[in-house]
Design a protein around this motif. Structure first.
Motif, PDB file in Angstrom:
ATOM      1  N   ASP A   5       0.753  -1.308   0.034  1.00 15.21           N
ATOM      2  CA  ASP A   5       0.082   0.017   0.043  1.00 15.21           C
ATOM      3  C   ASP A   5       0.778   1.359   0.095  1.00 15.21           C
ATOM      4  O   ASP A   5       0.382   2.327  -0.111  1.00 15.21           O
ATOM      5  N   ILE A   6       2.254   1.156   0.134  1.00 16.02           N
ATOM      6  CA  ILE A   6       3.209   2.328   0.498  1.00 16.02           C
ATOM      7  C   ILE A   6       2.989   3.129  -0.656  1.00 16.02           C
ATOM      8  O   ILE A   6       2.821   4.664  -0.414  1.00 16.02           O
ATOM      9  N   ALA A  10       1.553   6.674  -0.288  1.00 12.02           N
ATOM     10  CA  ALA A  10       2.652   7.904  -0.179  1.00 12.02           C
ATOM     11  C   ALA A  10       1.848   9.194  -1.151  1.00 12.02           C
ATOM     12  O   ALA A  10       2.212  10.233  -0.876  1.00 12.02           O
ATOM     13  N   GLN A  11       1.183   8.820  -2.255  1.00 18.22           N
ATOM     14  CA  GLN A  11       0.512   9.672  -2.952  1.00 18.22           C
ATOM     15  C   GLN A  11      -0.449  10.626  -2.080  1.00 18.22           C
ATOM     16  O   GLN A  11      -0.422  11.890  -2.264  1.00 18.22           O
ATOM     17  N   VAL A  12      -1.209   9.967  -1.335  1.00 22.78           N
ATOM     18  CA  VAL A  12      -2.010  10.674  -0.233  1.00 22.78           C
ATOM     19  C   VAL A  12      -1.349  11.551   0.589  1.00 22.78           C
ATOM     20  O   VAL A  12      -1.563  12.839   0.759  1.00 22.78           O
ATOM     21  N   TRP A  26       8.702   7.874   4.862  1.00 18.93           N
ATOM     22  CA  TRP A  26       8.035   7.961   6.024  1.00 18.93           C
ATOM     23  C   TRP A  26       7.178   7.151   6.287  1.00 18.93           C
ATOM     24  O   TRP A  26       7.052   6.474   7.447  1.00 18.93           O
ATOM     25  N   LEU A  27       6.307   6.402   5.363  1.00 20.28           N
ATOM     26  CA  LEU A  27       5.184   5.475   5.516  1.00 20.28           C
ATOM     27  C   LEU A  27       5.857   4.283   5.967  1.00 20.28           C
ATOM     28  O   LEU A  27       5.587   3.397   6.571  1.00 20.28           O
ATOM     29  N   THR A  28       6.972   3.886   5.096  1.00 21.15           N
ATOM     30  CA  THR A  28       7.554   2.556   5.068  1.00 21.15           C
ATOM     31  C   THR A  28       8.203   2.424   6.673  1.00 21.15           C
ATOM     32  O   THR A  28       7.987   1.414   7.425  1.00 21.15           O
ATOM     33  N   CYS A  39      -1.047   1.067  11.765  1.00 17.93           N
ATOM     34  CA  CYS A  39      -1.258   1.747  10.475  1.00 17.93           C
ATOM     35  C   CYS A  39      -2.467   1.203   9.471  1.00 17.93           C
ATOM     36  O   CYS A  39      -2.778  -0.035   9.370  1.00 17.93           O
ATOM     37  N   TYR A  40      -3.267   1.996   9.013  1.00 17.54           N
ATOM     38  CA  TYR A  40      -4.696   1.586   8.508  1.00 17.54           C
ATOM     39  C   TYR A  40      -4.878   2.458   7.267  1.00 17.54           C
ATOM     40  O   TYR A  40      -4.604   3.505   7.358  1.00 17.54           O
ATOM     41  N   VAL A  41      -5.488   1.892   6.398  1.00 17.51           N
ATOM     42  CA  VAL A  41      -5.682   2.594   5.002  1.00 17.51           C
ATOM     43  C   VAL A  41      -7.234   2.778   4.751  1.00 17.51           C
ATOM     44  O   VAL A  41      -8.010   1.824   5.219  1.00 17.51           O
TER      45      VAL A  41
END
Length: 152
Positions: A5-6, A10-12, A26-28, A39-41
């Motif tokens: 999902d990264i 990351a685009q968000v 950052w997210l990774t 962490c959730y999407v």
């Protein structure tokens, strides 16, 4: 959130936080800090439109002070209730993950720019109240909010 999902998350991040850099990194690194970070999407029609990052603060404790570390929704999707849904749907998952570690939720803290309308979201969804303001912390004045366990 999973490693796959990264790129979408990351685009968000890039669109939601234009002053921040290295979105994928950052997210990774945040995702890799499990179980300290959870962490959730949010997906709409199998497309990631937002995410939320929760962090255990001050060590693994029996009673967890949890930080809503970051929440982001694609700017084009603001006003659709996605941020509220991220909080409402992920918080029970966080509580369940904590329970698996033998931990319970004590309080939630969150900070944001003093001029960010998200303060209303944090107040409405969590019962968070402003407890302090620090001037010129990141890009402007920053408020610190606490949601006490009685509302969670």
């Amino acid at each position: 959130m999973a490693l796959g999902d990264i790129n979408s998350a990351a685009q968000v991040h890039r669109l939601a936080f234009v002053r921040q850099k290295l979105s994928a990194e950052w997210l990774t690194t945040t995702l890799n800090a499990y179980p300290r970070f959870l962490c959730y999407v949010a997906e709409v029609e199998r497309r990631i439109v937002g995410y939320i990052l929760w962090a255990q603060k001050s060590g693994f404790r029996d009673q967890v002070v949890l930080e809503l570390d970051q929440i982001a929704v694609l700017p084009a999707r603001h006003g659709e209730g996605i941020g509220r849904a991220l909080i409402d749907r992920s918080l029970p998952l966080v509580k369940a993950a904590l329970a698996q570690q033998g931990l319970t939720l004590k309080h939630i803290i969150v900070n944001t720019r003093a001029d960010n309308h998200a303060q209303k979201l944090y107040s409405d969804a969590l019962g968070a109240e402003v407890v302090a303001t620090i001037s010129d912390l990141y890009s402007a004045d920053e408020v610190f909010m606490v949601a006490r366990n009685s509302r969670l």
